[in-house]
Design an enzyme around this catalytic site. Structure first.
Site, mmCIF file in Angstrom:
data_model
loop_
_atom_site.group_PDB
_atom_site.id
_atom_site.type_symbol
_atom_site.label_atom_id
_atom_site.label_comp_id
_atom_site.label_asym_id
_atom_site.label_seq_id
_atom_site.Cartn_x
_atom_site.Cartn_y
_atom_site.Cartn_z
ATOM 1 N N ASN A 1 0.864 -1.186 0.000
ATOM 2 C CA ASN A 1 0.000 0.000 0.000
ATOM 3 C C ASN A 1 0.900 1.236 0.000
ATOM 4 O O ASN A 1 1.497 1.572 1.017
ATOM 5 C CB ASN A 1 -0.894 -0.024 1.256
ATOM 6 C CG ASN A 1 -1.671 1.268 1.424
ATOM 7 O OD1 ASN A 1 -1.813 2.051 0.479
ATOM 8 N ND2 ASN A 1 -2.175 1.492 2.616
ATOM 9 N N LYS B 1 0.079 4.327 -0.323
ATOM 10 C CA LYS B 1 -0.552 5.547 0.218
ATOM 11 C C LYS B 1 -0.293 6.705 -0.755
ATOM 12 O O LYS B 1 -0.311 6.505 -1.957
ATOM 13 C CB LYS B 1 -0.034 5.839 1.628
ATOM 14 C CG LYS B 1 -0.010 4.592 2.512
ATOM 15 C CD LYS B 1 0.226 4.890 3.945
ATOM 16 C CE LYS B 1 0.356 3.580 4.701
ATOM 17 N NZ LYS B 1 0.245 3.712 6.116
ATOM 18 N N HIS C 1 -9.382 1.284 5.227
ATOM 19 C CA HIS C 1 -8.071 1.440 5.879
ATOM 20 C C HIS C 1 -8.229 2.393 7.069
ATOM 21 O O HIS C 1 -9.027 3.325 7.016
ATOM 22 C CB HIS C 1 -7.060 1.997 4.862
ATOM 23 C CG HIS C 1 -5.655 1.954 5.371
ATOM 24 N ND1 HIS C 1 -5.169 2.901 6.249
ATOM 25 C CD2 HIS C 1 -4.646 1.070 5.157
ATOM 26 C CE1 HIS C 1 -3.911 2.599 6.540
ATOM 27 N NE2 HIS C 1 -3.571 1.494 5.901
ATOM 28 N N GLU D 1 -6.549 4.791 8.053
ATOM 29 C CA GLU D 1 -6.349 6.225 7.732
ATOM 30 C C GLU D 1 -7.608 6.807 7.097
ATOM 31 O O GLU D 1 -7.923 7.980 7.287
ATOM 32 C CB GLU D 1 -5.128 6.382 6.813
ATOM 33 C CG GLU D 1 -3.842 6.168 7.593
ATOM 34 C CD GLU D 1 -2.680 5.627 6.773
ATOM 35 O OE1 GLU D 1 -2.736 5.687 5.532
ATOM 36 O OE2 GLU D 1 -1.712 5.139 7.393
ATOM 37 N N GLU E 1 -5.220 -5.030 10.852
ATOM 38 C CA GLU E 1 -4.179 -4.019 11.028
ATOM 39 C C GLU E 1 -4.417 -3.261 12.334
ATOM 40 O O GLU E 1 -5.216 -2.317 12.374
ATOM 41 C CB GLU E 1 -4.223 -3.014 9.874
ATOM 42 C CG GLU E 1 -3.943 -3.604 8.515
ATOM 43 C CD GLU E 1 -3.339 -2.563 7.601
ATOM 44 O OE1 GLU E 1 -2.219 -2.788 7.140
ATOM 45 O OE2 GLU E 1 -3.971 -1.530 7.362
ATOM 46 N N GLY F 1 2.671 2.191 10.675
ATOM 47 C CA GLY F 1 3.616 3.287 10.491
ATOM 48 C C GLY F 1 4.358 3.686 11.753
ATOM 49 O O GLY F 1 4.982 4.740 11.810
ATOM 50 N N SER G 1 3.649 -2.321 10.293
ATOM 51 C CA SER G 1 5.113 -2.334 10.397
ATOM 52 C C SER G 1 5.733 -3.690 10.029
ATOM 53 O O SER G 1 6.674 -4.150 10.683
ATOM 54 C CB SER G 1 5.562 -1.879 11.795
ATOM 55 O OG SER G 1 5.105 -0.558 12.037
HETATM 56 C C1 PEP Z 1 -0.608 0.161 6.105
HETATM 57 O O1 PEP Z 1 -0.620 1.314 5.733
HETATM 58 O O2 PEP Z 1 -1.555 -0.571 5.804
HETATM 59 C C2 PEP Z 1 0.522 -0.302 6.902
HETATM 60 C C3 PEP Z 1 0.444 -1.485 7.430
HETATM 61 O O3 PEP Z 1 1.581 0.554 7.043
HETATM 62 P P1 PEP Z 1 3.011 0.187 7.676
HETATM 63 O O4 PEP Z 1 3.466 -1.110 7.061
HETATM 64 O O5 PEP Z 1 3.904 1.340 7.298
HETATM 65 O O6 PEP Z 1 2.828 0.064 9.138
#
Ligand code: PEP
Length: 250
Positions: free
Chosen positions: A9, A11, A94, A96, A166, A172, A212
């Site tokens: 992803n 973003k 998601h 965000e 998630e 992040g 992460s």
């Molecule tokens: C995500 O944006 O879905 C995500 C898991 O980000 P990150 O891997 O940077 O934590």
């Protein structure tokens, strides 16, 4: 057997030029892999990405969409538009989107239905905040999100979707759920799906972990019985890390 699915992803990162540079190299590096690999560039780069990925096993996902097929919704994109561009998947709900754009489970549910109508596979994101985890509300939170997002789906429709667990506190932040914690929640999500749609559907649905993920932790997470892949944010922007994650889980 569920095939592992690793989704990058991106973003709001990478211009069209940067997308092309990255995908030309990724395509060469991953011409043949047992894992399903998907990239999710911003809307502006999807058409160029689809062109460069033609004939490659790497699939394309969009990061969001509106639930209406067309209409007066300035700035929005529909499932039919994404399908025509060559997307196979669309990431929905998601954290965000939920946090910064006020998406609710009801919005996610409408988007899931619209995506399925256009023959796009939804990747439905669910996960608890730090406060919800610390107050013991993790299972109740993901159960509510799953039930909301999948309301009204037939068992056949539910069997084809992908779910991404998630935890919001891991996105992040560099903090990853332990293998055991991630497995515990993914296993719980499978139970919720079994209750709603039956065991056959629950065994078919792929449930990713995201938060992460990096080359160093991918193998342990993907070895868990209910973790069927990863949704990768930051590490999917760097060739070495994204390829490293895919190679480490093979
Ligand atoms: C995500 O944006 O879905 C995500 C898991 O980000 P990150 O891997 O940077 O934590």
């Amino acid at each position: 057997m569920r095939q592992l699915i690793i989704v990058g992803n991106w973003k709001m990162h990478k211009t069209v030029t940067e997308t092309l540079e990255f995908l030309v190299e990724l395509k060469e590096k991953l011409s043949n892999t047992a894992v399903e690999v998907v990239v999710s560039p911003p809307f502006t780069a999807l058409a160029a990405a689809a062109e460069v990925l033609k004939g490659s096993p790497i699939a394309l996902a969009a990061q969001n969409m509106h639930w209406k097929k067309q209409g007066a919704f300035t700035g929005e994109i529909s499932s039919a538009m994404l399908k025509e561009l060559g997307c196979k998947y669309v990431i929905l709900g998601h954290s965000e989107r939920r946090q910064y754009f006020s998406e609710t489970d009801d919005h996610v549910n409408k988007k899931v239905k619209s995506a399925l109508e256009s023959e796009l596979i939804p990747i439905v994101c669910v996960g608890e905040s730090l406060e919800q985890r610390e107050t013991g509300a993790t299972e109740a939170t993901v159960e509510k999100q799953i039930n909301g997002a999948l309301a009204g789906l037939s068992p056949e429709q539910a069997a084809g979707i992908v779910i991404a667990y998630e935890p919001v506190w891991a996105i992040g932040t560099g903090k990853t759920a332990s293998d055991e914690d991630a497995q515990q929640v993914n296993g719980y999500i499978r139970k919720v799906i079994a209750c709603r749609f039956g065991n056959t559907v629950a065994e078919a649905v792929r449930i990713q972990y995201g938060g992460s993920v990096k080359p160093a932790n991918a193998q342990g997470l993907m070895a868990q019985p209910d973790i069927d892949g990863a949704l990768v944010g930051g590490a999917s922007l760097k060739m070495h890390d994204f390829v490293g994650i895919i190679q480490n889980v093979l």
